[in-house]
Design an enzyme around this catalytic site. Structure first.
Site, PDB file in Angstrom:
ATOM      1  N   ASP A  62       4.882  31.984 -85.803  1.00 46.32           N
ATOM      2  CA  ASP A  62       4.293  31.498 -86.249  1.00 46.32           C
ATOM      3  C   ASP A  62       2.923  31.099 -87.274  1.00 46.32           C
ATOM      4  O   ASP A  62       2.243  30.697 -85.698  1.00 46.32           O
ATOM      5  CB  ASP A  62       4.568  29.865 -87.347  1.00 46.32           C
ATOM      6  CG  ASP A  62       5.007  29.011 -88.148  1.00 46.32           C
ATOM      7  OD1 ASP A  62       4.186  29.933 -89.447  1.00 46.32           O
ATOM      8  OD2 ASP A  62       5.148  28.416 -88.773  1.00 46.32           O
ATOM      9  N   ASP A  63       2.099  32.121 -87.387  1.00 43.73           N
ATOM     10  CA  ASP A  63       0.848  31.876 -87.570  1.00 43.73           C
ATOM     11  C   ASP A  63       0.038  32.567 -86.318  1.00 43.73           C
ATOM     12  O   ASP A  63      -1.203  32.582 -86.285  1.00 43.73           O
ATOM     13  CB  ASP A  63       0.004  30.654 -87.856  1.00 43.73           C
ATOM     14  CG  ASP A  63       0.662  29.741 -89.132  1.00 43.73           C
ATOM     15  OD1 ASP A  63       0.954  30.736 -90.233  1.00 43.73           O
ATOM     16  OD2 ASP A  63       0.211  29.069 -89.934  1.00 43.73           O
ATOM     17  N   CYS A 112       3.672  32.094 -94.975  1.00 44.18           N
ATOM     18  CA  CYS A 112       4.986  31.492 -94.509  1.00 44.18           C
ATOM     19  C   CYS A 112       6.706  32.229 -95.613  1.00 44.18           C
ATOM     20  O   CYS A 112       7.270  33.028 -95.285  1.00 44.18           O
ATOM     21  CB  CYS A 112       5.665  30.817 -93.635  1.00 44.18           C
ATOM     22  SG  CYS A 112       3.881  29.696 -92.455  1.00 44.18           S
ATOM     23  N   ASP A 115       4.365  35.770 -88.397  1.00 42.98           N
ATOM     24  CA  ASP A 115       4.809  35.993 -89.775  1.00 42.98           C
ATOM     25  C   ASP A 115       3.636  36.591 -91.058  1.00 42.98           C
ATOM     26  O   ASP A 115       3.735  37.226 -91.660  1.00 42.98           O
ATOM     27  CB  ASP A 115       5.796  34.876 -90.659  1.00 42.98           C
ATOM     28  CG  ASP A 115       4.917  33.350 -90.254  1.00 42.98           C
ATOM     29  OD1 ASP A 115       3.468  33.656 -89.487  1.00 42.98           O
ATOM     30  OD2 ASP A 115       4.764  32.757 -90.817  1.00 42.98           O
ATOM     31  N   HIS A 128      12.128  27.433 -93.992  1.00 52.22           N
ATOM     32  CA  HIS A 128      11.235  27.234 -94.737  1.00 52.22           C
ATOM     33  C   HIS A 128      11.725  28.711 -95.405  1.00 52.22           C
ATOM     34  O   HIS A 128      10.590  28.666 -96.260  1.00 52.22           O
ATOM     35  CB  HIS A 128       9.934  28.252 -94.363  1.00 52.22           C
ATOM     36  CG  HIS A 128       9.026  27.461 -94.933  1.00 52.22           C
ATOM     37  ND1 HIS A 128       7.500  27.603 -94.655  1.00 52.22           N
ATOM     38  CD2 HIS A 128       8.816  26.775 -96.344  1.00 52.22           C
ATOM     39  CE1 HIS A 128       6.783  27.250 -95.471  1.00 52.22           C
ATOM     40  NE2 HIS A 128       7.921  26.232 -96.186  1.00 52.22           N
TER      41      HIS A 128
END
Ligand SMILES: *[C@@H]1O[C@H](CO)[C@@H](O)[C@H](O)[C@H]1NC(C)=O
Ligand SMILES: *[C@@H]1O[C@H](CO)[C@@H](O)[C@H](O)[C@H]1NC(C)=O
Ligand SMILES: *[C@@H]1O[C@H](CO)[C@@H](O)[C@H](O)[C@H]1NC(C)=O
Length: 585
Positions: free
Chosen positions: A47-48, A87, A351, A148
């Protein structure tokens, strides 16, 4: 390869007939003996994570030896593009192989992602994910980590958007993203998102009336003043209650259909997820499987387990990246130990770009982009160019770098073809099978054009013409940075895509990424002889692309984003603030 075998159709006509079943088994065994087995999949999304955070992409101070090793044993993509810089839409596109506008998973306003567990939007079940198609081909499937993409539709337990309804047999993880609110002491996401909502004109209006009243120019009735004060107090009380109870309502850890920890403690989440993944692999080592391992790190608020705290040279962020790398190593070790290395396709990516606006107590809590401009929430390269490595020993060449444009949407057709399912023909699929490119059967990516959306708005287009090395990228608007000459939007925490927050460009801004990957100097009709030609080709491509879009319900509309109390998952009673802890470790 085995794919031709899988196209015999035996599987699809198989119903409950034993004879067919047996003949199917015979065909399967024959296929396996003839042509090797279809691969297993371990698809890992961090993530990120920034493209500049990994050793294999040039970082010399962060230790990511396990991911670097995968790059050595496989293919490294240098122009892998997230389908969106946020996301929720990026993940919707990843799972479906389609631009997120096609599934309604892009907002028109802000925020562009889900931030409330009791909201009704989510990935529609009409959408087909690669997991669903792999499952139909007999794969055992699991999602471990962040989802998410929505939860409930009409009741607190219908779980209409749950991973179970999108092809994942097993789910262990969080339905939302890891918000600052889920880590005590890290503040709240809502301050950042809603601080700009009381419109300036309203505040100016109230102040003017107040001053005029004090000066005696106008007389506001006492009743009106009292009513306004009462309303304001009510609003503040409501907001306070909301923020205080937020973690209890939104920080949920779920195993399959059950909430097992509410609010969850983040510290050991990666440890628990890794353990869960190892168990999944051990339990499924004798049958085809697809594991989507979706890290909750390295999104803010950052967390690490005690053994990684203070280990890296880059503060808590570096520690978190190193824990991610450790976890990838554990999963690879398990594949080796179960003798699954050679028939498992491993993919590691992020992502979207790193979140450059997160600074916590003076420490940078967002990642690093190398030479690329800006970060998460923008369509500058830093927001969408993500790291990506693929490994499948003996099939995918080792130590190879591919610079052609590819997309995280490509995993859909790649997986679907490899498992022997048919690519759906009743819908647009925007991803392209990566295998021909990765295997060196073709030199050029099939992505001549890629469309870069900021929420629902077409922001930029990338064009890699068939007969040239240029990678043109044309922006129709760009985010307004703050402070002015930075590449961040620190005033709003992320950059927004709506009119008030962007500058429109007509004529559009043009870059040639093959010469200017950092997007420093826009080209214009005056200094780029091909400007007009590029503009008209891109206009035409946009026109053709727009014709393929259909009207779909917006899953991120305000009614689909806000809290619906009747959709709230709660593992005790609301009077106990939905608190529970039923998970091991
Ligand atoms: C490595 O990553 C860290 C953390 O994001 C960053 O601060 C640093 O500048 C990077 N170093 C190099 C040499 O790329
Ligand atoms: C996390 O795991 C460590 C042991 O590895 C343990 O000491 C610690 O208490 C755990 N933290 C939580 C919040 O459970
Ligand atoms: C931003 O950069 C431009 C051009 O270099 C300069 O003219 C302007 O003064 C700068 N603004 C600020 C706030 O530093």
């Amino acid at each position: 390869m085995f794919v031709c075998c899988y196209h015999t159709g035996a599987q699809r006509t198989m119903k409950y007939s034993c004879i067919l079943c047996i003949s199917h088994l015979v065909i399967m065994t024959w296929c396996a003996a003839q042509e090797g087995k279809p691969p297993n999949f371990v698809l890992i999304v961090v993530d990120d994570l920034g493209i500049g955070d990994l050793g294999c992409y040039g970082n010399t101070t962060l230790r990511t030896s396990n991911i670097d090793q995968l790059a050595k044993e496989g293919v490294k993509l240098t122009q892998h593009i997230g389908a969106a810089p946020l996301c929720t839409p990026s993940r919707a596109a990843f799972l479906t192989g389609r631009y997120p506008v096609r599934s309604g998973m892009t907002g028109h306003a802000r925020p562009g992602v889900f931030i409330i567990a009791g909201s009704s939007g989510g990935l529609p079940t009409k959408e087909l994910t690669f997991a669903k198609l792999a499952k139909q081909q007999g794969y055992s499937t699991a999602l471990i980590g962040k989802w998410h993409l929505g939860l409930n539709c009409e009741r607190s337990d219908d779980l209409c958007h749950h991973p179970h309804n999108h092809g994942f047999d097993h789910f262990y993880g969080i339905p939302l993203t890891h918000l600052p609110d889920c880590k005590p002491g890290h503040g709240t996401i809502f301050i950042n998102i809603f601080i700009h909502i009381p419109s300036r004109s309203l505040m100016v209006g109230v102040a003017t009336v107040a001053i005029l009243h004090v000066l005696g120019v106008i007389v506001v009735l006492r009743k009106v003043i009292l009513a306004a004060a009462f309303l304001a107090a009510l609003l503040v009380a409501f907001a306070g209650l909301f923020l205080l109870t937020f973690p209890h309502f939104n920080c949920l850890l779920i195993r399959n259909r059950e909430v097992v920890e509410q609010p969850y403690v983040s510290e050991n989440l990666t440890q628990k997820m890794t353990q869960e993944a190892v168990e999944f692999l051990e339990m499924n080592s004798r049958q085809p499987f697809l594991l989507f391992f979706s890290f909750i790190q390295v999104h803010s608020a950052l967390f690490v387990s005690p053994r990684f705290k203070g280990r890296s040279k880059h503060g808590l962020y570096g520690d978190a990246v190193e824990e991610v790398d450790w976890s990838v190593g554990k999963i690879m070790e398990t594949l080796d130990h179960l003798k699954l290395r050679d028939n498992t396709l491993v993919y590691v990516t992020s992502d979207n770009g790193p979140h450059l606006e997160v600074v916590f107590k003076g420490e940078m809590h967002g990642g690093f982009n190398g030479i690329y401009k800006a970060g998460k929430s923008t369509n500058w390269e830093g927001g969408i160019r993500v790291p990506a490595v693929l490994r499948w020993p003996g099939v995918i060449p080792a130590n190879k770098q591919i610079d052609e444009p590819t997309s995280n949407m490509d995993i859909f057709p790649t997986v679907v073809n490899l498992v022997g399912a048919a690519i759906p023909e009743d819908r647009e699929i925007d991803g392209r099978d990566l295998m021909p490119l990765v295997l060196g059967q073709v030199e050029r990516s099939e992505h001549e054009f890629l469309f870069h959306y900021c929420n629902s708005y077409l922001n930029a287009v990338r064009w890699h013409p068939a007969n040239s090395n240029s990678i043109w990228k044309m922006f129709f608007f760009t985010p307004n940075f703050y402070p002015e000459n930075s590449t961040t939007c620190t005033h709003t925490h992320i950059c927004f895509c709506t009119k008030e927050y962007v500058t429109a460009h007509d004529p559009p801004l043009l870059f040639d990424l093959s010469k200017d990957p950092s997007e420093r100097s826009p080209l214009s009709p005056d200094n780029e002889p091909l400007y007009k030609e590029v503009l008209s080709s891109i206009r035409e491509a946009v026109h053709r692309h727009t014709l393929t879009l259909t009207d779909v319900p917006n899953q991120l509309s305000l009614p689909n984003l806000i809290w619906n109390p009747w959709l709230q998952p709660c593992c005790s009673s609301p009077f106990q603030l939905c608190q529970c802890e039923k998970d091991r470790m």
